[in-house]
Write a protein that holds these residues in place. Structure first.
Motif, mmCIF file in Angstrom:
data_model
loop_
_atom_site.group_PDB
_atom_site.id
_atom_site.type_symbol
_atom_site.label_atom_id
_atom_site.label_comp_id
_atom_site.label_asym_id
_atom_site.label_seq_id
_atom_site.Cartn_x
_atom_site.Cartn_y
_atom_site.Cartn_z
ATOM 1 N N ALA A 46 0.842 -1.204 0.000
ATOM 2 C CA ALA A 46 0.000 0.000 0.000
ATOM 3 C C ALA A 46 0.872 1.247 0.000
ATOM 4 O O ALA A 46 0.591 2.218 -0.724
ATOM 5 C CB ALA A 46 -0.929 -0.001 1.199
ATOM 6 N N THR B 16 5.642 -5.829 -4.936
ATOM 7 C CA THR B 16 4.517 -6.755 -4.751
ATOM 8 C C THR B 16 5.014 -8.195 -4.764
ATOM 9 O O THR B 16 4.619 -9.011 -3.913
ATOM 10 C CB THR B 16 3.468 -6.534 -5.855
ATOM 11 O OG1 THR B 16 3.050 -5.170 -5.819
ATOM 12 C CG2 THR B 16 2.269 -7.438 -5.666
ATOM 13 N N GLY C 142 -3.715 -9.769 -0.468
ATOM 14 C CA GLY C 142 -4.878 -8.971 -0.099
ATOM 15 C C GLY C 142 -5.186 -7.923 -1.152
ATOM 16 O O GLY C 142 -4.668 -7.964 -2.274
ATOM 17 N N THR C 143 -6.003 -7.003 -0.757
ATOM 18 C CA THR C 143 -6.455 -5.950 -1.660
ATOM 19 C C THR C 143 -5.287 -5.182 -2.265
ATOM 20 O O THR C 143 -5.288 -4.883 -3.460
ATOM 21 C CB THR C 143 -7.388 -4.981 -0.894
ATOM 22 O OG1 THR C 143 -8.493 -5.727 -0.400
ATOM 23 C CG2 THR C 143 -7.884 -3.862 -1.777
ATOM 24 N N THR C 144 -4.295 -4.858 -1.449
ATOM 25 C CA THR C 144 -3.182 -4.061 -1.971
ATOM 26 C C THR C 144 -2.409 -4.793 -3.066
ATOM 27 O O THR C 144 -1.952 -4.167 -4.017
ATOM 28 C CB THR C 144 -2.212 -3.645 -0.849
ATOM 29 O OG1 THR C 144 -1.764 -4.807 -0.158
ATOM 30 C CG2 THR C 144 -2.870 -2.677 0.109
ATOM 31 N N HIS C 145 -2.272 -6.100 -2.943
ATOM 32 C CA HIS C 145 -1.559 -6.858 -3.976
ATOM 33 C C HIS C 145 -2.341 -6.852 -5.286
ATOM 34 O O HIS C 145 -1.767 -6.704 -6.366
ATOM 35 C CB HIS C 145 -1.303 -8.294 -3.505
ATOM 36 C CG HIS C 145 -0.454 -8.352 -2.288
ATOM 37 N ND1 HIS C 145 -1.005 -8.449 -1.031
ATOM 38 C CD2 HIS C 145 0.891 -8.299 -2.120
ATOM 39 C CE1 HIS C 145 -0.030 -8.460 -0.134
ATOM 40 N NE2 HIS C 145 1.127 -8.367 -0.771
ATOM 41 N N GLY C 146 -3.654 -7.020 -5.194
ATOM 42 C CA GLY C 146 -4.494 -6.958 -6.385
ATOM 43 C C GLY C 146 -4.495 -5.562 -6.986
ATOM 44 O O GLY C 146 -4.390 -5.392 -8.201
ATOM 45 N N LEU C 147 -4.609 -4.553 -6.120
ATOM 46 C CA LEU C 147 -4.594 -3.179 -6.613
ATOM 47 C C LEU C 147 -3.275 -2.823 -7.282
ATOM 48 O O LEU C 147 -3.256 -2.015 -8.210
ATOM 49 C CB LEU C 147 -4.868 -2.204 -5.465
ATOM 50 C CG LEU C 147 -6.315 -2.042 -5.051
ATOM 51 C CD1 LEU C 147 -6.432 -1.119 -3.839
ATOM 52 C CD2 LEU C 147 -7.166 -1.527 -6.195
ATOM 53 N N VAL D 68 -6.928 -14.960 -4.267
ATOM 54 C CA VAL D 68 -7.082 -13.508 -4.111
ATOM 55 C C VAL D 68 -6.620 -12.797 -5.379
ATOM 56 O O VAL D 68 -7.306 -11.914 -5.901
ATOM 57 C CB VAL D 68 -6.294 -13.006 -2.875
ATOM 58 C CG1 VAL D 68 -6.308 -11.489 -2.802
ATOM 59 C CG2 VAL D 68 -6.863 -13.614 -1.597
ATOM 60 N N TRP E 250 -8.772 -10.609 -8.482
ATOM 61 C CA TRP E 250 -8.498 -9.278 -9.031
ATOM 62 C C TRP E 250 -8.449 -9.285 -10.552
ATOM 63 O O TRP E 250 -8.775 -8.283 -11.192
ATOM 64 C CB TRP E 250 -7.223 -8.700 -8.419
ATOM 65 C CG TRP E 250 -7.542 -8.132 -7.070
ATOM 66 C CD1 TRP E 250 -7.429 -8.763 -5.861
ATOM 67 C CD2 TRP E 250 -8.109 -6.858 -6.801
ATOM 68 N NE1 TRP E 250 -7.882 -7.947 -4.856
ATOM 69 C CE2 TRP E 250 -8.297 -6.761 -5.407
ATOM 70 C CE3 TRP E 250 -8.478 -5.785 -7.591
ATOM 71 C CZ2 TRP E 250 -8.836 -5.635 -4.799
ATOM 72 C CZ3 TRP E 250 -9.002 -4.648 -6.990
ATOM 73 C CH2 TRP E 250 -9.181 -4.590 -5.609
ATOM 74 N N ARG F 153 -11.995 -8.922 -11.413
ATOM 75 C CA ARG F 153 -12.447 -7.535 -11.181
ATOM 76 C C ARG F 153 -12.026 -6.614 -12.323
ATOM 77 O O ARG F 153 -12.774 -5.701 -12.699
ATOM 78 C CB ARG F 153 -11.894 -7.017 -9.860
ATOM 79 C CG ARG F 153 -12.579 -7.589 -8.648
ATOM 80 C CD ARG F 153 -11.965 -6.981 -7.373
ATOM 81 N NE ARG F 153 -12.597 -7.509 -6.191
ATOM 82 C CZ ARG F 153 -12.057 -8.422 -5.387
ATOM 83 N NH1 ARG F 153 -10.857 -8.917 -5.631
ATOM 84 N NH2 ARG F 153 -12.707 -8.839 -4.324
#
Length: 188
Positions: free
Chosen positions: A4, A52, A63-68, A148, A152, A155
């Motif tokens: 992040a 990453t 988590g979300t940060t890795h996908g983002l 996870v 993404w 998404r």
């Protein structure tokens, strides 16, 4: 949290390098230095993917940060050159007497062409994000991290579909109606 911070640093770094590069070009008239600074922008993306991968390799739960990070990279590569051109035109106008920026078309075939180009950039962004995320799945992630990251990828393609529906498809009926009205006015 590590990734992040890297995403935030990449975003801040993008704007710092962009501002510095354009300042060098138009305020200080250092074109070569400007080109060098602007060429550093993609290195931010490389650093983000490396961070990453390192974080996932260390065993951090995906988590979300890795996908983002993958999504951010895709959109940065796909939209980055257009963003630099957008900023360049405005900076040149403001600081170097360049022509005023051209406003995007609000209707007609030019509007539809612009919407299709933008949507194609979204497709390119999703492809890049998917390749990066799948690369992380194949090369770095373990079986617990895979779902996870694959989520993404899905998404990214949902964004493509939504962008299509609320972009070119949404404008299509209005564009056709305007063209019909315009042709009726021309013929009378």
């Amino acid at each position: 949290m590590f990734v992040a911070g890297f995403i935030a640093a990449s975003e801040v770094g993008l704007w710092v390098l962009l501002g510095l590069g354009l300042g060098l070009r138009y305020v200080l008239r250092r074109r070569r230095a400007s080109t060098l600074v602007l060429a550093l922008i993609p290195l931010l993306d490389v650093a983000l993917v490396a961070a990453t991968a390192v974080d996932l390799h260390r065993g951090t739960a995906a988590g979300t940060t890795h996908g983002l990070a993958g999504i951010y990279l895709g959109f940065s590569v796909a939209f980055g050159p257009a963003l630099v051109r957008w900023a360049d035109v405005r900076f040149a106008h403001r600081f170097a007497g360049g022509p005023a920026p051209v406003k995007p078309p609000k209707q007609g075939p030019e509007r539809m062409a612009a919407l299709w180009r933008e949507w194609l950039r979204v497709v390119v962004a999703a492809v890049i994000a998917s390749v990066v995320l799948l690369g992380l799945v194949l090369l770095v992630a373990d079986v617990d991290q895979d779902p996870v990251l694959l989520g993404w990828v899905a998404r990214a393609w949902v964004v493509v579909a939504l962008w299509f529906v609320f972009g070119p498809l949404w404008e299509l009926p209005t564009s056709r109606q305007r063209a019909t009205v315009h042709s009726e006015r021309s013929s009378s």
